[in-house]
Every structure is written in structure tokens, then in C-alpha cells.
Motif scaffolding. Structure first.
Motif, short mmCIF file in Angstrom:
data_model
loop_
_atom_site.label_atom_id
_atom_site.label_comp_id
_atom_site.label_asym_id
_atom_site.label_seq_id
_atom_site.Cartn_x
_atom_site.Cartn_y
_atom_site.Cartn_z
N ALA A 168 24.76 15.31 -11.63
CA ALA A 168 23.53 14.54 -11.39
C ALA A 168 22.70 14.45 -12.67
CB ALA A 168 22.73 15.19 -10.28
N ALA A 169 22.63 15.53 -13.44
CA ALA A 169 21.85 15.53 -14.67
C ALA A 169 22.42 14.56 -15.70
CB ALA A 169 21.79 16.94 -15.25
N HIS A 170 23.73 14.36 -15.66
CA HIS A 170 24.39 13.46 -16.63
C HIS A 170 24.68 12.09 -16.03
CE1 HIS A 170 25.07 17.37 -18.60
NE2 HIS A 170 25.14 16.68 -19.72
N ARG A 171 24.14 11.87 -14.82
CA ARG A 171 24.29 10.57 -14.15
C ARG A 171 25.77 10.15 -14.04
NH1 ARG A 171 19.61 10.36 -17.10
NH2 ARG A 171 17.73 9.71 -15.97
N VAL A 172 26.58 11.10 -13.67
CA VAL A 172 28.01 10.83 -13.46
C VAL A 172 28.27 10.90 -11.96
CG1 VAL A 172 30.36 11.64 -13.86
CG2 VAL A 172 28.67 11.76 -15.70
N PHE A 231 35.36 20.14 -23.10
CA PHE A 231 35.99 18.97 -22.49
C PHE A 231 35.67 17.70 -23.26
CE2 PHE A 231 34.82 15.48 -19.51
CZ PHE A 231 36.11 14.99 -19.30
N SER A 232 34.40 17.51 -23.63
CA SER A 232 34.00 16.31 -24.36
C SER A 232 32.69 16.58 -25.08
CB SER A 232 33.85 15.12 -23.42
OG SER A 232 33.31 14.00 -24.12
N THR A 233 32.63 16.22 -26.33
CA THR A 233 31.38 16.38 -27.09
C THR A 233 30.37 15.28 -26.76
OG1 THR A 233 32.36 15.17 -28.95
CG2 THR A 233 32.54 17.58 -28.97
N LEU A 260 28.81 24.35 -20.53
CA LEU A 260 29.46 23.05 -20.70
C LEU A 260 30.83 23.10 -20.03
CD1 LEU A 260 30.98 22.65 -24.27
CD2 LEU A 260 30.23 24.84 -23.35
N PRO A 261 31.42 21.94 -19.75
CA PRO A 261 32.77 21.92 -19.18
C PRO A 261 33.80 22.37 -20.22
CG PRO A 261 31.61 19.86 -18.75
CD PRO A 261 30.83 20.59 -19.79
N LEU A 262 34.72 23.24 -19.78
CA LEU A 262 35.71 23.83 -20.66
C LEU A 262 37.09 23.76 -20.01
CD1 LEU A 262 33.63 27.04 -21.37
CD2 LEU A 262 34.05 25.24 -23.06
N CYS A 263 38.10 23.66 -20.85
CA CYS A 263 39.47 23.66 -20.34
C CYS A 263 40.42 24.08 -21.45
CB CYS A 263 39.87 22.30 -19.77
SG CYS A 263 39.81 20.95 -20.98
N SER A 264 41.68 24.20 -21.12
CA SER A 264 42.67 24.52 -22.14
C SER A 264 43.01 23.26 -22.94
CB SER A 264 43.94 25.08 -21.48
OG SER A 264 44.61 24.03 -20.78
N ASP A 303 40.71 6.97 -21.85
CA ASP A 303 39.95 7.39 -23.03
C ASP A 303 38.49 7.67 -22.68
OD1 ASP A 303 42.16 7.12 -24.68
OD2 ASP A 303 41.73 5.02 -25.12
N ASP A 304 38.09 7.31 -21.46
CA ASP A 304 36.71 7.47 -21.02
C ASP A 304 36.52 8.85 -20.40
OD1 ASP A 304 34.19 7.35 -19.99
OD2 ASP A 304 34.55 5.63 -18.68
N PRO A 305 35.64 9.70 -20.96
CA PRO A 305 35.43 11.03 -20.39
C PRO A 305 34.99 11.01 -18.93
CG PRO A 305 34.46 10.90 -22.58
CD PRO A 305 34.87 9.51 -22.21
N VAL A 306 34.25 9.99 -18.52
CA VAL A 306 33.82 9.92 -17.13
C VAL A 306 35.02 9.74 -16.22
CG1 VAL A 306 32.50 8.61 -15.45
CG2 VAL A 306 31.52 9.08 -17.71
N GLU A 307 35.95 8.86 -16.61
CA GLU A 307 37.15 8.68 -15.80
C GLU A 307 38.01 9.94 -15.82
OE1 GLU A 307 37.86 6.20 -13.79
OE2 GLU A 307 35.88 5.39 -14.33
N GLN A 308 38.03 10.62 -16.95
CA GLN A 308 38.77 11.89 -17.02
C GLN A 308 38.17 12.91 -16.05
OE1 GLN A 308 38.62 13.06 -21.14
NE2 GLN A 308 39.51 11.13 -21.85
N LEU A 309 36.83 12.95 -15.99
CA LEU A 309 36.16 13.86 -15.06
C LEU A 309 36.55 13.56 -13.62
CD1 LEU A 309 32.47 14.29 -16.27
CD2 LEU A 309 34.02 16.12 -15.57
N ARG A 310 36.60 12.29 -13.29
CA ARG A 310 36.92 11.92 -11.91
C ARG A 310 38.35 12.28 -11.54
NH1 ARG A 310 33.78 6.18 -12.82
NH2 ARG A 310 31.68 6.94 -12.22
N ALA A 311 39.21 12.40 -12.54
CA ALA A 311 40.60 12.74 -12.27
C ALA A 311 40.87 14.24 -12.39
CB ALA A 311 41.51 12.00 -13.26
N ALA A 312 39.87 15.01 -12.83
CA ALA A 312 40.09 16.43 -13.14
C ALA A 312 40.05 17.30 -11.88
CB ALA A 312 39.04 16.92 -14.13
N ARG A 313 40.77 18.41 -11.96
CA ARG A 313 40.64 19.47 -10.95
C ARG A 313 39.44 20.32 -11.36
NH1 ARG A 313 46.16 19.75 -12.12
NH2 ARG A 313 45.83 21.66 -13.31
#
Length: 332
Positions: free
Chosen positions: A206-210, A257-259, A164-168, A180-190
Motif C-alpha cells: 500500500a505504501a508503494h501503491r502496488v 529485489f529491486s532498487t 526491503l524485499p530480499l531474495c536469492s 522487466d517490470d518489478p511490479v509484474e515480478q512482484l505479482r508473480a513472486a511467492r
């Protein structure tokens, strides 16, 4: 070498090293007269005096010293080699090949327990991403990361991988200031790319359709341990193995990162060797020990993820452009 009297040379070296014929005879388990006779033979062969007597002791001549410097090094090397060969013959060794990150982060902290239970065995661990060629290499078994199914070999599942995605915590807090949207957070993440993971970001997204426009990786590593360390330091978002970083999750140094995204749960770690290797009792003993500690670790990882609010998505393995290649690699 045919014209060199090796026995006489051995006797000479002992006398020169010990200083007296009597001590040399005791070491060689022969009589002093036998030693003196061999010294005379060697002097006649070389045509020079090797010793001179000074006040009841033997002193090397210049020629004798030159010969001694050479012979003592040679005999010392022979004695050392003999000792090493004898020791190796009497020592029982278990040889394991394991991928570097799995070896350092998972097996390394646990192997002392197995060693304590098998004190009459030496353990050698060869940490490399390369699989063993069992027909030509002296390795008892591999601990492999992959999809399994290696032809002609016994393949025992050790445990599943949980990805799964992990971070500090601090980096997650930064991402939450974006949206507040995890998808938008993903798009902004390094995104940190572990290039030898079976599940990489493109497959996972692709599996999560993001959809992430212009998908790129500011950081790419061929070792999961490096990806995990960078994520722990707040460097970005890693898609990696809970199997390899459970202690960091337990200490709160890494967090999911997100449940909203399920944990990918698939068979990935295997004990692999030719069937005949199980004729060695120590291989079966290690396999039993490994199954026990892996089961305990897997249960602890699942309990923690459930406590953190995660859900699981059982799969047989990744499907995507990288999956065929990934089946032949090990996690770094």
C-alpha cells in the motif's frame, strides 16, 4: 522429625561413607570419641546394631546399610544445594530478555565480545517474544522490537530497522524471466510473510501503491530467521530486516529485489527497563557497549545498501491495519 537425632545421623553417615571413626572425626572436625558416642546414641534410638567390627574395621549391618542408603542420598542432596546456593550468592549475573531471531542472528554473534570485557559477570539470555513484567520478573532489561514509547520505563533507541524485499540471486533471475517490470515480478513472486514484522507485505504494498490481486502468502512464519533462511534457499521473496541478515547480503546469498523501491528506514530496536535498573553499573556498561556495536553495524549496513544502489525512505513507523498490533510485538 523431632525424634530423629540429626547430629547422630550425620556422624553415622560419615562413618559409613568413610569406613572408619577416625576419618569421620577428621571430616567433622570433632574427636573420635564424640563420633563413637553419637553412633551409640543412634543405635539406642533405633534399638538395633548399625555396625559390626571385623578385623579392625567397621562393617554395616543390614539395618545399618538400609539407613545409610537413605541418609547418604539426603546429605548429598543437602551438600549439593548448599554449594549451589553459595555459588549463586557469589556470582554476578546479567539477565537479558530478547526476541528469538534478534537474539540468534544479531546479539548472539556479538555477545562474546561483551563477555570478554566483563569476565567477572555471568550472562543469561532469555530468548522469547514476550516482554518482561519487570515488577514480578528478575530481568535486567529487554531488547525490544517495536515503535517505542512504553510507559513508565526507560526506553533507549538501539538502532533503526532497514526493511526491503530480499531474495536469492537465482530466484531474482527467475522473476526477471517473467518481466522487466518489478511490479509484474512482484505479482508473480511467492511472497514470504514474516507475521511479527512491523512492516508486512500489505502495508508495504500500500505504501508503494502496488496492487496485487488476491494477495496470498504461500509461506508464513512467526520467526524472521525462518523467512530469511527460506529466501536464502530460493523459496520466495521475503520482506524482512537487513539488521538480521546483513551477513547474507555481504556474502551475496541474498540480494535486494529491486532498487526501484526504497529501503524503509525507521526506529525499531530499543533497550527497555525501569529507570532504577540503571543503578546497576553493569546495565549502563552494557548499554554503552550496545550503542557502540549497533552504530558500527548500522553504518556497515547502510554502506552496503548504498553500494548496491539502494535509496532510503526514513519513516517513524508503519501506518496501516497491522501497525497498532505490531507496536506490541517483537520480531521473531
Amino acid at each position: 522429625m523431632r525424634d530423629i537425632n540429626l547430629r547422630a545421623t550425620e556422624y553415622f553417615e560419615a562413618v559409613a561413607r568413610l569406613g572408619t571413626v577416625t576419618k569421620a572425626a577428621a571430616e567433622l572436625a570433632v574427636s573420635p570419641s564424640a563420633v563413637s558416642q553419637q553412633i551409640r546414641i543412634l543405635e539406642e534410638q533405633f534399638g538395633v546394631r548399625l555396625f559390626r567390627r571385623e578385623k579392625r574395621r567397621l562393617v554395616l549391618t543390614l539395618d545399618g546399610d538400609r539407613l545409610f542408603q537413605t541418609t547418604t542420598q539426603a546429605f548429598r542432596a543437602i551438600r549439593n544445594a548448599r554449594s549451589a546456593i553459595s555459588l549463586q550468592r557469589n556470582v554476578r549475573t546479567l539477565v537479558i530478555r530478547v526476541s528469538p531471531s534478534f537474539g540468534v542472528r544479531w546479539l548472539g554473534p556479538r555477545i562474546a565480545d561483551f563477555a570478554a570485557q566483563n569476565r567477572d559477570w555471568n550472562i543469561r539470555i532469555d530468548a522469547t517474544p514476550d516482554f518482561t513484567a519487570f515488577e514480578t520478573e528478575s530481568v535486567d532489561f529487554d531488547l525490544r522490537y517495536g515503535l517505542g514509547g512504553w510507559a513508565g520505563l526507560t526506553v533507549n533507541k538501539v538502532m533503526n530497522d532497514l526493511v526491503l524485499p530480499l531474495c536469492s540471486p537465482d530466484y531474482l533471475a527467475q522473476l526477471r524471466t517473467v518481466s522487466d517490470d518489478p511490479v509484474e515480478q512482484l505479482r508473480a513472486a511467492r511472497l514470504i510473510d514474516s507475521v511479527k514484522m512491523l512492516y508486512r507485505w500489505d502495508i508495504w504494498l500500500a505504501a508503494h501503491r502496488v496492487e496485487v490481486a488476491n494477495l496470498s502468502y504461500p509461506f508464513r512464519f512467526d520467526r524472521s530467521s525462518m523467512s530469511i533462511e527460506l529466501a536464502k534457499q530460493g523459496g520466495g521473496l521475503a520482506l524482512d530486516s537487513v539488521t538480521l541478515c546483513l551477513p547474507e547480503l555481504q556474502r551475496g546469498e541474498l540480494v535486494p529485489f529491486s532498487t526501484e523501491f526504497e529501503v524503509i528506514d525507521f526506529p525499531a530496536y530499543w533497550l527497555v527497563c525501569p529507570p532504577r535498573h540503571f543503578n546497576r553499573r553493569i546495565v549502563g556498561r552494557f548499554a554503552d557497549w550496545l550503542a557502540e556495536v549497533a552504530s558500527s553495524h548500522d553504518a556497515a549496513a547502510r554502506r552496503l545498501l548504498v553500494d548496491l544502489g539502494c535509496r532510503f525512505r526514513p519513516e517513524s513507523g508503519p501506518s496501516g491495519p497491522e501497525s497498532e498490533e505490531g507496536a506490541e510485538t517483537e520480531t521473531g
